[in-house]
Design a protein around this motif. Structure first.
Motif, mmCIF file in Angstrom:
data_model
loop_
_atom_site.group_PDB
_atom_site.id
_atom_site.type_symbol
_atom_site.label_atom_id
_atom_site.label_comp_id
_atom_site.label_asym_id
_atom_site.label_seq_id
_atom_site.Cartn_x
_atom_site.Cartn_y
_atom_site.Cartn_z
ATOM 1 N N TYR A 135 -3.817 -5.719 1.999
ATOM 2 C CA TYR A 135 -3.315 -4.620 2.820
ATOM 3 C C TYR A 135 -4.453 -3.855 3.472
ATOM 4 C CZ TYR A 135 -1.862 0.062 4.057
ATOM 5 O OH TYR A 135 -1.695 1.250 4.740
ATOM 6 N N MET A 136 -5.496 -3.519 2.688
ATOM 7 C CA MET A 136 -6.596 -2.740 3.246
ATOM 8 C C MET A 136 -7.387 -3.544 4.274
ATOM 9 S SD MET A 136 -6.378 0.302 2.166
ATOM 10 C CE MET A 136 -7.950 0.915 2.817
ATOM 11 N N GLN A 137 -7.488 -4.851 4.091
ATOM 12 C CA GLN A 137 -8.164 -5.679 5.091
ATOM 13 C C GLN A 137 -7.394 -5.652 6.408
ATOM 14 O OE1 GLN A 137 -8.507 -9.488 3.129
ATOM 15 N NE2 GLN A 137 -10.428 -8.945 2.113
ATOM 16 N N ALA A 138 -6.070 -5.781 6.310
ATOM 17 C CA ALA A 138 -5.240 -5.703 7.524
ATOM 18 C C ALA A 138 -5.305 -4.311 8.125
ATOM 19 C CB ALA A 138 -3.798 -6.081 7.186
ATOM 20 N N PHE A 139 -5.288 -3.293 7.263
ATOM 21 C CA PHE A 139 -5.352 -1.905 7.722
ATOM 22 C C PHE A 139 -6.646 -1.641 8.477
ATOM 23 C CE2 PHE A 139 -6.231 2.686 6.611
ATOM 24 C CZ PHE A 139 -5.236 3.226 7.401
ATOM 25 N N ARG A 140 -7.788 -2.083 7.903
ATOM 26 C CA ARG A 140 -9.087 -1.854 8.566
ATOM 27 C C ARG A 140 -9.151 -2.568 9.905
ATOM 28 N NH1 ARG A 140 -11.064 -2.176 3.161
ATOM 29 N NH2 ARG A 140 -11.417 -4.407 3.402
ATOM 30 N N THR A 141 -8.559 -3.747 9.968
ATOM 31 C CA THR A 141 -8.547 -4.472 11.244
ATOM 32 C C THR A 141 -7.736 -3.712 12.284
ATOM 33 O OG1 THR A 141 -8.777 -6.608 10.125
ATOM 34 C CG2 THR A 141 -7.907 -6.643 12.365
ATOM 35 N N LEU A 142 -6.556 -3.253 11.889
ATOM 36 C CA LEU A 142 -5.701 -2.523 12.822
ATOM 37 C C LEU A 142 -6.321 -1.204 13.261
ATOM 38 C CD1 LEU A 142 -2.238 -3.185 11.156
ATOM 39 C CD2 LEU A 142 -3.013 -4.029 13.379
ATOM 40 N N LEU A 143 -7.197 -0.629 12.417
ATOM 41 C CA LEU A 143 -7.839 0.634 12.777
ATOM 42 C C LEU A 143 -8.637 0.528 14.073
ATOM 43 C CD1 LEU A 143 -9.176 1.978 9.342
ATOM 44 C CD2 LEU A 143 -7.168 2.730 10.621
ATOM 45 N N PHE A 144 -9.088 -0.680 14.387
ATOM 46 C CA PHE A 144 -9.916 -0.861 15.578
ATOM 47 C C PHE A 144 -9.098 -1.263 16.804
ATOM 48 C CE2 PHE A 144 -13.029 -0.915 12.238
ATOM 49 C CZ PHE A 144 -14.140 -0.314 12.811
ATOM 50 N N SER A 145 -7.781 -1.258 16.672
ATOM 51 C CA SER A 145 -6.931 -1.676 17.794
ATOM 52 C C SER A 145 -7.023 -0.723 18.973
ATOM 53 C CB SER A 145 -5.476 -1.805 17.338
ATOM 54 O OG SER A 145 -4.974 -0.550 16.894
ATOM 55 N N ARG A 146 -7.413 0.540 18.730
ATOM 56 C CA ARG A 146 -7.563 1.494 19.836
ATOM 57 C C ARG A 146 -9.023 1.668 20.249
ATOM 58 N NH1 ARG A 146 -2.439 4.085 20.710
ATOM 59 N NH2 ARG A 146 -1.032 3.140 19.200
ATOM 60 N N ILE A 147 -9.953 1.278 19.375
ATOM 61 C CA ILE A 147 -11.370 1.479 19.657
ATOM 62 C C ILE A 147 -11.950 0.344 20.487
ATOM 63 C CG2 ILE A 147 -13.672 1.641 18.621
ATOM 64 C CD1 ILE A 147 -12.429 3.050 16.240
ATOM 65 N N VAL A 148 -11.728 -0.893 20.051
ATOM 66 C CA VAL A 148 -12.386 -2.036 20.693
ATOM 67 C C VAL A 148 -12.003 -2.175 22.173
ATOM 68 C CG1 VAL A 148 -12.727 -4.537 20.618
ATOM 69 C CG2 VAL A 148 -12.644 -3.225 18.488
#
Length: 376
Positions: A285-298
């Motif tokens: 879950y946290m791996q998916a969460f950290r990935t999604l965190l960058f969906s607005r940054i990248v």
């Protein structure tokens, strides 16, 4: 009650004072402005709202699970520490992690409040000053909202995370006027916006979903503001100047990735911090969460022109390079649509409550008439 009475861990009793750097800039050009930015400013004025009125603060929350988060997403699931916990301890630690996350949202919003005020002061263009002024009001409302939620409904707060504090320090002490944009609008707000979205979509608590949805609609405009202003400015910079900003983005992105490990939560609970951090790093879950965190940054970093091979490699190393293809305008439109849908639910709930009150009153009137006739 003072907030200091609610901190789960010791917090600094004094203010955190940063020496501000950079100039306050006046402009004498009052007639020139970018259409898209002025349009965003118009929307920012129209979309103002009152937290005390729009949010249904009387909604009840579960004191053991105030954020309505599924138990299976607990970041320690499967770890040696988690297996040794009782069911009550698992619930309490999941609650603590949620309180800690929302506390970082609160502190980040105060950082955004200060950064947006700095943008008003330092940015050279009047259209940017106009919009940033509406953002100051937005951020004040967000601080008010999260503070009320944590103090009145949850009853607990955590101090600011060191990684968030470090990025705010770097952002606010840099004398260049564009750095509050880059640090706050792109990195901190971009990450917060993605985190809000994940929690909004998995939460089962009505009040939590409402707060996150309304704040997100504002934050999406803030990220759009940063994109417009920085894209124009960065197209004029030299390769050396761009490289300096790219280094800041890379360092800030790695700081943000570490922001959600929760080291201080596990330490405060008396757990084995090494085991907990390893569990958080390896949690699906946290791996998916950290990935999604960058969906607005990248995609935003790419859009503003900070997209050298070095930046791309850093995002590849973080496992988020594929996020570059996301459409930020579509995401913003979706955020606004979901906020509107919560408004509709709120309106329907209020209408039903009024109907129920009126129905009870009429029943009481009928009962009174029937009783009076029976006694006549």
């Amino acid at each position: 009650m003072s907030t200091f009475d609610l901190y789960a861990l010791p917090a600094e009793l004094q203010t955190w004072d940063l020496e501000a750097a950079g100039a306050a800039r006046f402009t004498w050009e009052y007639g020139d402005g970018r259409d898209r930015l002025l349009g965003l400013y118009s929307k920012g004025k129209q979309k103002q709202w009152d937290s005390a009125e729009r949010i249904e603060w009387d909604l009840e929350i579960d004191p053991d699970d105030p954020f309505g988060l599924p138990k299976e997403i607990h970041p320690l699931v499967g770890s040696r520490t988690y297996e040794g916990l009782s069911e009550a301890e698992r619930t309490a630690s999941g609650r603590a992690m949620g309180v800690w996350q929302f506390s970082q949202f609160l502190h980040g919003e105060q950082g955004a409040l200060i950064c947006s005020a700095r943008i008003v002061e330092g940015v050279p263009d009047l259209d940017s000053k106009y919009y940033a002024a509406t953002q100051v009001m937005d951020e004040a409302r967000h601080v008010e909202t999260y503070a009320r939620f944590l103090q009145e409904k949850v009853g607990e707060v955590y101090p600011i995370n060191p990684h968030l504090k470090a990025l705010l320090d770097d952002t606010l002490t840099d004398p260049r006027w564009d750095m509050p944009y880059l640090g706050m609008q792109v990195l901190i707000e971009g990450l917060a916006l993605a985190a809000f979205g994940v929690l909004r979509d998995i939460s089962t608590d009505a009040l939590t979903k409402q707060i996150l949805s309304y704040v997100m609609a504002d934050e999406a405009r803030h990220v759009a503001f940063g994109r417009i202003a920085l894209r124009d400015y960065y197209s004029q910079l030299s390769a050396a100047e761009l490289a300096e900003r790219e280094e800041f983005v890379i360092e800030g992105s790695f700081l943000m990735r570490s922001r959600f490990r929760g080291d201080e939560v596990w330490e405060g609970l008396g757990y084995d911090v090494v085991d907990c951090v390893a569990a958080v790093e390896n949690s699906p879950y946290m791996q998916a969460f950290r990935t999604l965190l960058f969906s607005r940054i990248v995609p935003c970093v790419k859009d503003i022109g900070l997209w050298s091979p070095k930046v791309q490699k850093a995002y590849a190393d973080l496992g988020v390079l594929d996020m570059a293809g996301l459409n930020l305008d579509d995401l913003m439109a979706d955020d606004e649509a979901k906020a509107d849908s919560f408004d509709q639910v709120r309106i329907e709930r209020a209408a039903k409550a009024r109907f129920d009150v009126e129905l009870q009153a009429r029943r009481a009137e009928v009962d009174a008439v029937v009783t009076a006739e029976a006694n006549a």
